[in-house]
Enzyme design. Structure first.
Site, PDB file in Angstrom:
ATOM      1  N   HIS A 122       0.871  -1.180   0.000  1.00  0.00           N
ATOM      2  CA  HIS A 122       0.000   0.000   0.000  1.00  0.00           C
ATOM      3  C   HIS A 122       0.909   1.231   0.000  1.00  0.00           C
ATOM      4  CE1 HIS A 122      -2.826   2.930   1.797  1.00  0.00           C
ATOM      5  NE2 HIS A 122      -3.799   2.101   1.476  1.00  0.00           N
ATOM      6  N   ASP A 198       2.975  -4.761   8.050  1.00  0.00           N
ATOM      7  CA  ASP A 198       1.742  -4.012   7.867  1.00  0.00           C
ATOM      8  C   ASP A 198       0.607  -5.047   7.892  1.00  0.00           C
ATOM      9  OD1 ASP A 198      -0.521  -2.851   6.856  1.00  0.00           O
ATOM     10  OD2 ASP A 198       0.451  -1.910   5.144  1.00  0.00           O
ATOM     11  N   GLN A 201      -4.589  -5.527   6.611  1.00  0.00           N
ATOM     12  CA  GLN A 201      -5.588  -6.419   5.993  1.00  0.00           C
ATOM     13  C   GLN A 201      -5.493  -7.834   6.554  1.00  0.00           C
ATOM     14  OE1 GLN A 201      -7.982  -5.517   4.075  1.00  0.00           O
ATOM     15  NE2 GLN A 201      -7.311  -3.437   3.621  1.00  0.00           N
ATOM     16  N   LYS A 224     -10.585  -1.193   9.946  1.00  0.00           N
ATOM     17  CA  LYS A 224     -10.653  -2.372   9.070  1.00  0.00           C
ATOM     18  C   LYS A 224     -11.124  -3.604   9.834  1.00  0.00           C
ATOM     19  CE  LYS A 224      -8.541  -0.201   5.664  1.00  0.00           C
ATOM     20  NZ  LYS A 224      -7.322  -0.306   4.932  1.00  0.00           N
ATOM     21  N   CYS A 364      -4.729   2.390  -3.808  1.00  0.00           N
ATOM     22  CA  CYS A 364      -3.541   2.928  -3.119  1.00  0.00           C
ATOM     23  C   CYS A 364      -2.348   2.001  -3.281  1.00  0.00           C
ATOM     24  CB  CYS A 364      -3.805   3.174  -1.641  1.00  0.00           C
ATOM     25  SG  CYS A 364      -5.024   4.427  -1.334  1.00  0.00           S
TER      26      CYS A 364
HETATM   27  N1  PMP Z   1      -1.755  -0.855   4.540  1.00  0.00           N
HETATM   28  C1  PMP Z   1      -2.711  -1.645   4.031  1.00  0.00           C
HETATM   29  C2  PMP Z   1      -2.362  -3.043   3.604  1.00  0.00           C
HETATM   30  C3  PMP Z   1      -4.003  -1.154   3.928  1.00  0.00           C
HETATM   31  O1  PMP Z   1      -4.959  -1.926   3.414  1.00  0.00           O
HETATM   32  C4  PMP Z   1      -4.302   0.162   4.363  1.00  0.00           C
HETATM   33  C5  PMP Z   1      -5.690   0.730   4.233  1.00  0.00           C
HETATM   34  N2  PMP Z   1      -6.254   0.560   2.964  1.00  0.00           N
HETATM   35  C6  PMP Z   1      -3.265   0.924   4.911  1.00  0.00           C
HETATM   36  C7  PMP Z   1      -2.011   0.385   4.982  1.00  0.00           C
HETATM   37  C8  PMP Z   1      -3.506   2.315   5.415  1.00  0.00           C
HETATM   38  O2  PMP Z   1      -4.410   2.296   6.474  1.00  0.00           O
HETATM   39  P1  PMP Z   1      -5.029   3.637   7.055  1.00  0.00           P
HETATM   40  O3  PMP Z   1      -5.556   4.397   5.862  1.00  0.00           O
HETATM   41  O4  PMP Z   1      -6.128   3.187   7.959  1.00  0.00           O
HETATM   42  O5  PMP Z   1      -3.948   4.365   7.755  1.00  0.00           O
END
Ligand code: PMP
Length: 406
Positions: A122, A198, A201, A224, A364
């Protein structure tokens, strides 16, 4: 076996209609819906004990502090942290990664060093490293991904040369692949390199045990996993958190302040400047409680079964191709796909008009889309309240879109 229909009744938003259709919510990788239990816990907090934490001698402040610190305990227990003070409250995964990048980078990175990420990250696990890399003269290296969405880790020992920290996701938000995180951590540790996971997910789909993984840092977002937005977790091994300098300055993160010199607070407060999001912490604790009551392995089983059902049904649609792993075993929560040469956005719009919420675009994760030479995908992502009716509506919706757009 979980009673999905009973679970659905815990989520009031699922009762609403969109364009006259019952809502089918398949955008869970963007954010999940919140059960009554979470909404009530946050409502109760504001109705009955709202006050600032750690500061007041008064009754409400003590109750708020207790609830807030109990939430930290719940999180520590959920990911099996060795110590509660290894749990840092943040605004989300992004802030957690920015914190580690900034603090680790400040003291540990030198010109010519590398940071190893994967090809399926991401943007939140790319850009913070680029920001600190630009400042320190360090650059990114990338673990490549194959046609099926699997990370290629054969060359890992070679890739790890000159690397100061590894930052990889457990589950890809764009493709849904479960990454070989244990192998990556073991390889990095053989070279004495710390790893940030990270888990944004992962925590809502799989058991995440930081001690079993031996992760040095791990980040996830409350929203999430059925909790409130704007709140998240950074786990860090005590030894690392003690070693790193503070992130932001402000109240709470200090022990003593004079104009000449400031001394910093103990963990975890050293990394928590300012009045925190008390309702966020309490909401996340309620969400984790909800997940723990269902049982993460029961959740995994139910989602795996629905994923298998969905993949089988979607395979029947002519010209539909999955981007990333095409089997349920290597996936968690996410189905990324394209149909013929239909633009993902057009597909998303037609699904939306049928009351079906999916996400379209690069999710993203632009480098992932570049890797497969596509503009983006349609992403249907599952949560514990999704049922076979949702999948049937999705597949019927895709077929209708194909008819309209062909
Ligand atoms: N890493 C991953 C794998 C994600 O799916 C997300 C959210 N889509 C993020 C980071 C960022 O999370 P947040 O926008 O809640 O900070």
């Amino acid at each position: 076996m979980l009673d999905i229909e009973k679970i659905r009744r815990d989520f009031p938003i699922l009762e609403r209609t969109v364009y006259g259709y019952p809502l089918v919510y398949l955008d869970n990788a963007a954010t999940t819906q919140k059960p009554e239990q979470v909404l009530k816990a946050m409502d109760d907090y504001y109705h009955t004990i709202n006050s600032n934490v750690h500061r007041g001698v008064h009754y409400l402040s003590q109750q708020a502090t207790e609830a807030y610190e109990a939430a930290r305990h719940t999180v520590a227990d959920f990911i099996n942290a060795a110590h509660t003070h290894e749990i840092i409250f943040t605004r989300g995964t992004s802030e957690a990664i920015n914190l580690v990048a900034a603090c680790f980078g400040k003291t540990e990175l030198r010109p010519g060093d590398s940071i190893l990420v994967s090809a399926v990250e991401h943007h939140s696990n790319i850009v913070p490293w680029q920001l600190i890399g630009e400042e320190k003269g360090a650059t990114l290296k990338v673990i490549p991904v194959d046609e099926n969405g699997d990370l290629i880790i054969d060359e890992l020992d070679h890739l790890l040369k000159g690397v100061k920290i590894v930052a990889v996701n457990y589950v890809s938000n764009s493709l849904g692949g479960i990454n070989p995180i244990r192998e990556i951590i073991a390889a990095a540790h053989r070279h004495g390199i710390p790893v940030l996971v990270d888990a944004a997910q992962a925590v809502q789909h799989l058991t995440v045990d930081v001690q079993e993984l031996d992760a040095d840092f791990l980040a996830f977002s409350s929203h999430k996993i059925y909790g409130p937005t704007g709140f998240g977790i950074l786990y860090g091994k005590e030894s690392w958190l003690n070693k790193l300098p503070p992130y932001q300055g402000g109240g709470e993160m200090i022990k003593t302040v004079t104009f000449e010199k400031t001394t910093y607070n103990d963990l975890p407060y050293k990394f928590e400047a300012g009045t925190p999001d008390m309702a966020g912490a309490i909401g996340l604790a309620a969400a984790i409680g909800y997940v723990q009551e269902l049982g993460i392995s029961n959740i995994q089983q139910a989602e795996h079964s629905l994923m298998t059902y969905a993949l089988d049904a979607m395979r029947e649609i002519p010209n539909l191709r999955f981007v990333g792993a095409a089997d349920a075993t290597h996936r968690a929560g996410v189905i990324s796909f394209l149909v013929g040469d239909i633009h993902p956005f057009d597909m998303g719009e037609i699904l939306d008009k049928q009351g079906i919420a999916v996400r379209t675009g690069h999710h993203c994760a632009q480098p992932v889309m570049d890797r497969y030479c596509i503009p983006g995908t349609v992403r249907a992502s599952l949560a514990i309240y999704n049922n076979r009716t949702d999948i049937d509506r999705l597949t019927a919706g895709i077929r209708k879109a194909v008819k309209l757009l062909a």
